[in-house]
Each structure stands twice: as C-alpha cells, then as structure tokens.
Design a protein around this motif. Structure first.
Motif: not given
Length: 637
Positions: A335, A401, A441, A598-599
């Motif tokens: 990301d 992360e 994560t 993000n995502d």
C-alpha cells in the motif's frame, strides 16, 4: 504481501522485452518462407537443381503472400496509429505484425492438415484463411485500443492494415476481379493486367471466390463487435471500483514489460493517495568530518516491480549518499508503494534535510538481542537514538504493515529514545505460498510480538553499557545479477565495535531470503570456528529490481548458499580491518508523497487477477460466440 497481491506479482511471468523491429521482421520473413514451402507446390523435386529452384520459388511466394502484409503492417501501423493520435512504437508494431502472421500460418496449417484427412479440399483452407484474417484484425484491434486508448472506429484504421494488405494481394492474384461483369476495352487494356493476375500466382489461389471477400468483411464486423463487447464487460468493474479503465492498466503493463516505459506509472498515479511518511537517516562520520556510512530508512515499500515507482529506491539512495549507503527495508507493505519514480526525489530530499539536522556523538551502547513471541529484535543506541532490526526467522514473514511499524517505534520511544530507525530485516520467507504469506497486520499476534520486542529492546538499551564507537564498512557488487536474486547494490557490511563487542550488519540487495539461510549465515559469523562478530544480523533491501522476471526470486533461491556465505565472510573480515573511530547521529524528517494507498493495492490486485482468470474465460466465450455467428454466415453464403 497478501495472497491476492502475490497473484498480481505472479503477472511478472508474462514479462518480456519486445525485440527490435528488424529482429521481428527478420523472423516474420523466415516464417513466411517456411509457410510458403509447406503450402505451395510449384513443381517436382526429382532433379536437385530443379528442386532447389522450386523450393526457392515456393519460399518467395510465401514471403510475397504472407510476409509482405506483415512488413506493410509493421511499418505502416505506427505511422497510421500516431496520425490518428495513438502511441504505438515501431518495436511494438513489428511484434504485433509478427503475432498476426503467426495466427494466419497457424489457422491455414491446421486447416490444410484437416482438409488432407477429411477431403474438404482447398475451399475449406481458404475459408480458414478468411477466419484467420478476421482474427488478426480483431487481435490487432484489441491491442491497439489498449495501447493507444483509441475509440473502436479510430483503432480499426491501423488495426486493419495487415488484413487489408493480405486481402488486396489475394484479390489481385486470384483473379477475383473477373467475377465482376463490367467488361469494356478500357478495363481489359489498362486495369485487368494489374488488378487481375492469376497467371502469376500459385494455382492454389484459384480456389478463392468473391464470396470469400464478402465473408471476410462480414466476419471482421462481427469480430470487432465482439472485441468491443469484451472490453466493455471487463472494463465496467474497474471504472466502478477504481475510477480508471482496464485499458490504461493493459497499456501500462504492455509498455513496461515490452519496452520498459513509464506508462504504468501514469496509471498508478490515477489511483494514488497522499500520505506522510517518516524518513530516518543514521550517519557515521570520520574524525575529519567526512561521511563514512549512511543508513536511510523511509517508511515506504520499494515496489511494485522493476523500476516502476519506488522499485529501484535502494540504488537511488546509494547514488545520493556521500558515504557508503545502507537502504534497508522499512515496516511498510505494498500500500506504500510510490506511484511514480518522481516521488523518490521527494523522499531523497527529505533524507537530505534529515541529514543536515543530525547532531553527532562518539558514544554508543553495546548491541542487545531480545525476543517476544515470534519476533526477535537487535538493537543498538547511538546517543539518544537507536537502530532496531526486527526478524521473525526462522519463522516465515513478509512485509510488516505501516501501522505496526509506527506502533513499534512509538513503543521503543517510551523508554527514553528520541529517534528510532526500525528495520524489517525481511530475511526469511517461503515464497509465494500459503494464504497470507506471513504478512504482519495490525491486531495480529505477530504485530503485538513486534511491538513488545521493540519496548524490551528500548529498556535493555537504556540499561546497556556505553563506550567509544568504531565503524568499519565493506561492499562488493558481486557477479550475481537480478535474475539470480541480487540487485545492483550487491552486499554491504557495516561492523561496529563498542567496549570490545563487535556487531555485524549485513545488507543484501535482494527481496527476502530462502528459509534457513539467514540463520546459517548468522550462526557462522557469530559461532563458527572462525567467528568474526559477537552479534550479527542479515537484512535485505526488498528491492523489486529482481522481480522484473519472476515474482518469486528470493536471495538463495538461485545461488549457492556456501558461495554467498563465503562472500559475506570476506566482506565482514574486510569491514573489521577497516574499523576506525567515528561519531554517529540520527534525525527524522517527514515527506509528503503519493502512494498506492490503503486497500487500493488489494483492490487493484483483485481486479487484475479477475481479468487474468475470468477474462480468459470471457474472451473464449466471446470468441466462440463470434465464430458461431461467422459459421452461420458461412453456411448461409
């Protein structure tokens, strides 16, 4: 990296480099000559000299009827496409023309074999030729629409060049013009000698009739509608979820893998989100004020692949630093890929600003090792700042992360540390296997293990004895290349000594390591018969330069482990001999950059994987439907 992202990384198996246009054309003419020898039979081969003559004539006829349309398409497509606003290069145009020729030869060859065993005759072969020419048009239309982002009608102009040229030659040399009842002395005297030349063509072409050209036109229309429907169906979820077109992704991917262009960055830039990332610099300075070594750690991910985005960030750091540069991997996943290479300059500017803010000290602590659950942490303080190197070896792990790294660094600072350079050693993984690939994560047990280990390391460093600092460095580019998992920075070693304790930091320019290799190296350096250090850790930069050919290309997968250990041992010996008193200091700046966000990586990966898996099935369905309609038209004709 998640399993979905690993599937996206697996797209690198399609990576190649488009050959130069003359290479493509040379191969195309060779294929055409061989096809001519197989398809045309100009005479008997009883006499060797006559055989050579007739084989040469057959080869020439293959070049004329199959190769010339390829050559015309290779040279003409780029000019026509750019005239209507496209971006097709000569190398891509030639490769596309070659692909079209292969489609034609394959269709006609299969049809010829079928006709021999079924007795369908020459008419069936030319029916297949019609289908192949229409298929070439559809294939070229799809690629040109993707690469040049032209509309269907505009892209149809350059896409039709190869098919129209082949059709024109067949029209003239099959004598099809004679089917028209126009007559007259002017036509007979001036046009027929040039527009109807069956006497100069292989006798096989006499099987071509006017209906073949009518069917070709109808089939091309049907196939173009199939291409349009396919693209609309595939493109819809991309526009709804990401606000971009799948054609932009295809164009960028083709440009990157075929010619190394930056078009993929333009696509990623449309997806990007603004982010603020810490950039931490640790510098070691000699007594004369010159820099001996520099650790640079921005909390970004050096991806997504090749030199796209931040993929070549480690090498850029090395070129910018005064001393020997060490760009280890930060706690950030995909990301936090930079969307363009331009963003690298923003990060490097922040690193330069941090470097200017550094206050140096000659005092450092002995290094410490702590464990919490699966997480292991090596720490060493320089003044009020500290380097922390995290690993989960021998357990498997991939990226950590961003939020986990921030939390771990914050936990370490609660013990009194000011700046923390938190490295993800990225040194033990089992490749692209399993459901989550070791991704660390927020909220996972491993994330709390790392946070806890960072706090313990800070506490131990606060109680650790301090002393004067010496540093030695060594570097070798090595003979290994990215295909073997080693990037252009090779292997770099920094050795510190405080109060007689020697700590070796080994940095390999690669993307993760084969299971067990890190432990093998560390154990030999610290406990082997000729141990060179009291404490050691092996890190990788996570450079994605090594992933332009394979998605899974870890250090140790393609090279001998003993040879790697021998190289590292030699470098550590050199670094130990290179030790001299130094001062050290650390500072952090923040950089505002555009990252994937993000995502967005997960969404992109999901959509790209869907195109590869479902797109193939959908394309097959569209092809079958188009061919079914074409067959119906053939039967009605």
């Amino acid at each position: 990296m998640t399993s979905t992202q690993s599937d996206l990384a697996g797209l690198s198996r399609f990576i190649f480099r488009a050959p130069n246009w003359y290479t493509s054309l040379g191969f195309a003419l060779l294929v055409a000559a061989m096809a001519g020898i197989a398809a045309f039979d100009s005479g008997d081969l009883e006499s060797s000299w006559r055989g050579i003559f007739f084989l040469g004539r057959d080869a020439w006829e293959g070049i004329f009827f199959i190769g010339i349309p390829t050559v015309v398409a290779a040279f003409g497509t780029t000019g026509v496409d750019r005239f209507v606003g496209g971006k097709l290069t000569h190398n891509r145009s030639s490769l596309l023309a070659l692909a079209g020729e292969v489609i034609i030869v394959t269709f006609v060859t299969v049809a010829a074999i079928v006709s021999v065993f079924t007795g369908l005759g020459q008419r069936f072969v030319f029916d297949a030729l019609v289908v192949s020419l229409a298929s070439v048009f559809a294939f070229r239309l799809l690629i040109i629409m993707a690469v040049s982002r032209s509309s269907l009608l505009i892209a149809a102009v350059p896409a039709s060049i190869q098919t129209l040229t082949a059709a024109a030659l067949l029209f003239v040399y099959s004598g099809t013009l004679r089917f028209f009842e126009v007559g007259g002395p002017i036509l007979d005297a001036y046009l027929l000698p040039y527009l109807a030349r069956p006497d100069r063509a292989p006798p096989e072409l006499s099987a071509i009739a006017l209906t073949h050209f009518q069917l070709l036109a109808i089939t091309c229309v049907i196939y173009s509608l199939g291409v349009y429907a396919f693209l609309r169906i595939v493109d819809r979820p991309w526009r709804r979820s990401l606000g971009v077109s799948v054609l932009d992704f295809i164009r960028g991917f083709i440009g990157h893998v075929a010619e190394g262009t930056r078009e993929l960055e333009d696509f990623f830039e449309q997806l990007g989100q603004e982010a603020i990332v810490p950039v931490t610099v640790l510098s070691f300075r000699r007594d004369d004020g010159t820099e001996k070594a520099r650790f640079v750690l921005p909390m970004i991910h050096p991806g997504p692949m090749g030199e796209i985005g931040g993929g070549n960030f480690p090498e850029r750091v090395a070129r910018r630093a005064e001393g020997l540069a060490f760009p280890p991997h930060a706690t950030a996943g995909h990301d936090f890929n930079l969307v363009t290479e331009r963003e690298v300059d923003v990060v490097l500017d922040a690193a330069d600003a941090a470097y200017e803010d550094i206050e140096y000290t000659g005092e450092a602590t002995e290094s410490v090792r702590v464990e919490s659950g699966d997480a292991k942490m090596l720490g060493q303080s320089f003044g009020d700042d500290a380097v922390l190197v995290s690993t989960y070896a021998p357990m498997f792990a991939d990226d950590v992360e961003y939020a986990v790294g921030l939390s771990a660094a914050a936990e370490a600072r609660t013990t009194g540390l000011e700046n923390v350079l938190l490295v993800d050693a990225h040194n033990c993984n089992n490749g692209l296997q399993g459901p989550d690939l070791g991704h660390v994560t927020p909220g996972s047990k491993r994330s709390f293990d790392m946070i806890s280990a960072a706090g313990l390391a800070g506490e131990h460093l606060g109680a650790s004895s301090r002393g004067a600092l010496t540093l030695g460095t060594a570097w070798e580019q090595t003979e290994w290349v990215p295909r073997e998992g080693i990037g252009p920075l090779g292997i770099r070693v920094a050795v510190t000594e405080v109060n007689g304790q020697v700590t070796a930091y080994v940095l390999i320019d690669g993307n993760n390591m084969e299971p067990g290799l890190r432990d093998y190296i560390v154990d030999d350096l610290t406990n082997g018969p000729n141990a060179l250090a009291d404490v050691a850790e092996v890190m990788t930069t996570d450079t994605h330069i090594v992933n332009t050919v394979e998605a899974e290309n870890q250090v140790g997968a393609a090279i001998d482990h003993d040879e790697l250990l021998a190289t590292i041992t030699d470098l550590v010996e050199t670094a130990v001999a290179d030790q001299e008193p130094v001062t050290a200091g650390m500072a952090t700046q923040r950089a505002e950059v555009t990252i994937f966000g993000n995502d967005r990586t997960e969404t992109l990966a999901s959509h790209a994987n869907a195109v590869v898996s479902m797109g193939g099935a959908l394309a097959l369905a569209v092809i079958l439907a188009s061919m079914a309609v074409s067959l119906l038209v053939f039967f009605l004709a």
